[in-house]
Design a protein around this motif. Structure first.
Motif, mmCIF file in Angstrom:
data_model
loop_
_atom_site.group_PDB
_atom_site.id
_atom_site.type_symbol
_atom_site.label_atom_id
_atom_site.label_comp_id
_atom_site.label_asym_id
_atom_site.label_seq_id
_atom_site.Cartn_x
_atom_site.Cartn_y
_atom_site.Cartn_z
ATOM 1 N N SER A 48 20.903 43.056 8.678
ATOM 2 C CA SER A 48 20.879 44.333 7.970
ATOM 3 C C SER A 48 20.707 44.111 6.474
ATOM 4 O O SER A 48 20.950 43.019 5.943
ATOM 5 C CB SER A 48 22.174 45.100 8.233
ATOM 6 O OG SER A 48 23.289 44.403 7.698
ATOM 7 N N TYR A 98 31.564 42.861 8.595
ATOM 8 C CA TYR A 98 30.473 43.759 8.994
ATOM 9 C C TYR A 98 29.192 42.974 9.262
ATOM 10 O O TYR A 98 28.471 43.250 10.228
ATOM 11 C CB TYR A 98 30.225 44.800 7.902
ATOM 12 C CG TYR A 98 29.036 45.690 8.196
ATOM 13 C CD1 TYR A 98 29.164 46.793 9.028
ATOM 14 C CD2 TYR A 98 27.776 45.404 7.663
ATOM 15 C CE1 TYR A 98 28.074 47.597 9.314
ATOM 16 C CE2 TYR A 98 26.678 46.203 7.945
ATOM 17 C CZ TYR A 98 26.843 47.302 8.766
ATOM 18 O OH TYR A 98 25.760 48.095 9.054
ATOM 19 N N SER A 99 28.914 41.997 8.404
ATOM 20 C CA SER A 99 27.655 41.252 8.509
ATOM 21 C C SER A 99 27.564 40.457 9.791
ATOM 22 O O SER A 99 26.470 40.228 10.315
ATOM 23 C CB SER A 99 27.514 40.312 7.300
ATOM 24 O OG SER A 99 27.513 41.039 6.090
ATOM 25 N N ARG A 154 28.349 41.375 12.644
ATOM 26 C CA ARG A 154 27.876 42.261 13.715
ATOM 27 C C ARG A 154 26.407 42.616 13.529
ATOM 28 O O ARG A 154 25.712 42.913 14.490
ATOM 29 C CB ARG A 154 28.717 43.536 13.737
ATOM 30 C CG ARG A 154 30.199 43.294 13.980
ATOM 31 C CD ARG A 154 31.000 44.581 13.903
ATOM 32 N NE ARG A 154 30.513 45.560 14.857
ATOM 33 C CZ ARG A 154 30.945 46.817 14.914
ATOM 34 N NH1 ARG A 154 31.863 47.237 14.066
ATOM 35 N NH2 ARG A 154 30.465 47.655 15.811
ATOM 36 N N SER A 155 25.955 42.603 12.290
ATOM 37 C CA SER A 155 24.562 42.947 12.006
ATOM 38 C C SER A 155 24.032 42.026 10.913
ATOM 39 O O SER A 155 23.845 42.440 9.764
ATOM 40 C CB SER A 155 24.470 44.422 11.573
ATOM 41 O OG SER A 155 23.131 44.800 11.376
ATOM 42 N N PHE A 161 35.538 41.353 3.768
ATOM 43 C CA PHE A 161 35.205 42.605 4.455
ATOM 44 C C PHE A 161 33.706 42.706 4.712
ATOM 45 O O PHE A 161 33.277 43.194 5.766
ATOM 46 C CB PHE A 161 35.681 43.798 3.622
ATOM 47 C CG PHE A 161 37.171 43.947 3.564
ATOM 48 C CD1 PHE A 161 37.875 44.436 4.648
ATOM 49 C CD2 PHE A 161 37.879 43.573 2.437
ATOM 50 C CE1 PHE A 161 39.253 44.566 4.614
ATOM 51 C CE2 PHE A 161 39.259 43.693 2.385
ATOM 52 C CZ PHE A 161 39.950 44.194 3.478
ATOM 53 N N ALA A 162 32.898 42.241 3.765
ATOM 54 C CA ALA A 162 31.452 42.242 3.970
ATOM 55 C C ALA A 162 31.066 41.303 5.111
ATOM 56 O O ALA A 162 30.156 41.598 5.894
ATOM 57 C CB ALA A 162 30.740 41.838 2.681
#
Length: 412
Positions: free
Chosen positions: A338, A331-332, A334-335, A327-328
């Protein structure tokens, strides 16, 4: 060596290639069955919108729908009845398809596309603006923003954010799959040796810690060998599959050869913008680091229990971090720059997966070094912890340990 392992080694590349080539094969396997559609158009607006071809035949009639249905029995059977009652530009639900059988999606979409084009024409004509169709066509934006990567020597290379995303996710999923698969093999192997009492004979020659490390390292080498074979076999099968699918003389394909070669050169240029040597080396490093970290914990659990049922309560705390890593990673990707992506690529339980997602986006060297350093230290710590559990648990039989009791083994 088990037959299942050999079969898995050779069949997995076949599965990979099949998954990659399946969309192309499906696109070529179009339904060629002729379809006869009877059309009742009460509006009289859509006769020209439904032309017949080699596959679809549209027959217009003014006979009532009930009579058409009765006439469609036996030798005069048709595929479907299209009944248009209203102007579709004003009532989008003014058309209905009737059939004795469940209609497939392809036929429904084909009819919808034909009627949809005619409805678009109706709406454009309703504005009574000369040249409106051309104005709309000219106003459509077809942007294709190029991405250029500056090299250390000041040169320029065409890059692709989408390709970086795909490479990162594929590498992350492979790391995740290998850690879960080979880690579980370590646990099952330890449990099997314990239940068969083989370990009692082996420890007469080696220490329990050496036995545990031998199993962990042995399966790691097997995993790397299997992965190397998968890569080679996949490339070979992809080449053979491309030759088979592209074989034969096709005039249309020959006309498109120039465009295809240009596209291939563009893709090759984008691929060359990635540091494949770095990605390959770090893939092996994070695979080994992540595997050794989790495999040591799996080995400790395998030594503490006698069967898979008892192991389930102990594997959940180990499985959750690796699931969190997926899951991380989503998200990672896409960014990748961050703070969220940074910290999850440093935390050792998630870094093997998340860092692989970030690598195609040029992660600073100090972040990679910090991530690997923390991962190595964590592996050393987990190995020490698992060794303490293994030393005691491997000789415990017929008793289901608790977390409290395992903690006592660690403190011995």
């Amino acid at each position: 060596m088990k037959k299942s392992f050999i079969l898995l080694t050779f069949l997995t590349p076949v599965l990979f290639v099949a998954l990659m080539l399946l969309p192309s094969i499906i696109m070529q396997m179009q339904d060629q069955t002729k379809k006869h559609i009877v059309v009742i158009d009460r509006t009289g607006l859509y006769r020209d919108a439904l032309p017949s071809n080699d596959i679809y035949t549209f027959d217009f009639t003014d006979v009532p729908a009930e009579q058409v249905r009765e006439q469609g029995r036996g030798d005069k059977a048709f595929t479907a009845l299209l009944y248009i009652t209203d102007n579709l530009a004003e009532n989008p639900r003014g058309a209905t398809l009737y059939s004795d059988k469940q209609l497939n999606v392809e036929l429904k979409q084909y009819v919808e596309n034909l009627l949809g084009k005619r409805v678009e024409e109706q709406k454009i004509e309703a504005y009574h603006i000369p040249g409106l169709r051309q104005i709309i066509a000219d106003s459509k934006a077809d942007l294709d923003i190029a991405t250029i990567k500056w090299g250390a020597d000041g040169g320029e290379q065409e890059a692709s954010a989408e390709m970086a995303l795909a490479i990162g996710m594929v590498a992350a999923m492979m790391i995740y799959m290998f850690i879960i698969m080979y880690g579980a093999q370590v646990m099952n192997g330890v449990m099997q040796e314990k239940s068969n009492r083989i370990v009692e004979v082996i420890v007469s020659s080696v220490r329990p810690f050496e036995l545990m490390m031998g199993k962990i390292v042995g399966i790691a080498l097997v995993g790397l060998t299997q992965f190397l074979m998968w890569g080679v076999l996949t490339l070979v099968l992809m080449g053979v599959g491309s030759m088979l699918l592209g074989g034969g003389f096709d005039p249309q394909a020959m006309q498109q050869a120039g465009a295809a070669q240009g596209m291939a050169a563009e893709v090759y240029g984008m691929l060359s913008s990635f540091d494949w040597l770095q990605i390959g080396i770090l893939f092996v490093a994070y695979f080994l680091g992540g595997y050794l970290l989790y495999a040591s914990l799996y080995a400790g659990i395998g030594s503490a229990v006698d069967n898979e049922t008892d192991a389930n309560q102990f594997t959940m705390p180990i499985t959750l971090p690796i699931l969190l890593a997926i899951f991380a990673a989503l998200y990672s990707v896409r960014s990748p720059e961050s703070s969220f992506a940074f910290w999850f690529s440093i935390i050792p339980f998630t870094s093997p997966v998340v860092m692989m997602v970030r690598l195609p986006f040029d992660v600073p060297g100090w972040e990679i070094a910090l991530s690997l350093g923390v991962l190595v230290l964590s592996f050393i710590g987990s190995t020490w912890l698992a060794g303490k559990i293994y030393r005691t648990g491997i000789f415990m039989y017929g008793k289901k340990p608790s977390w409290k009791e395992i903690w006592k083994w660690v403190r011995y």
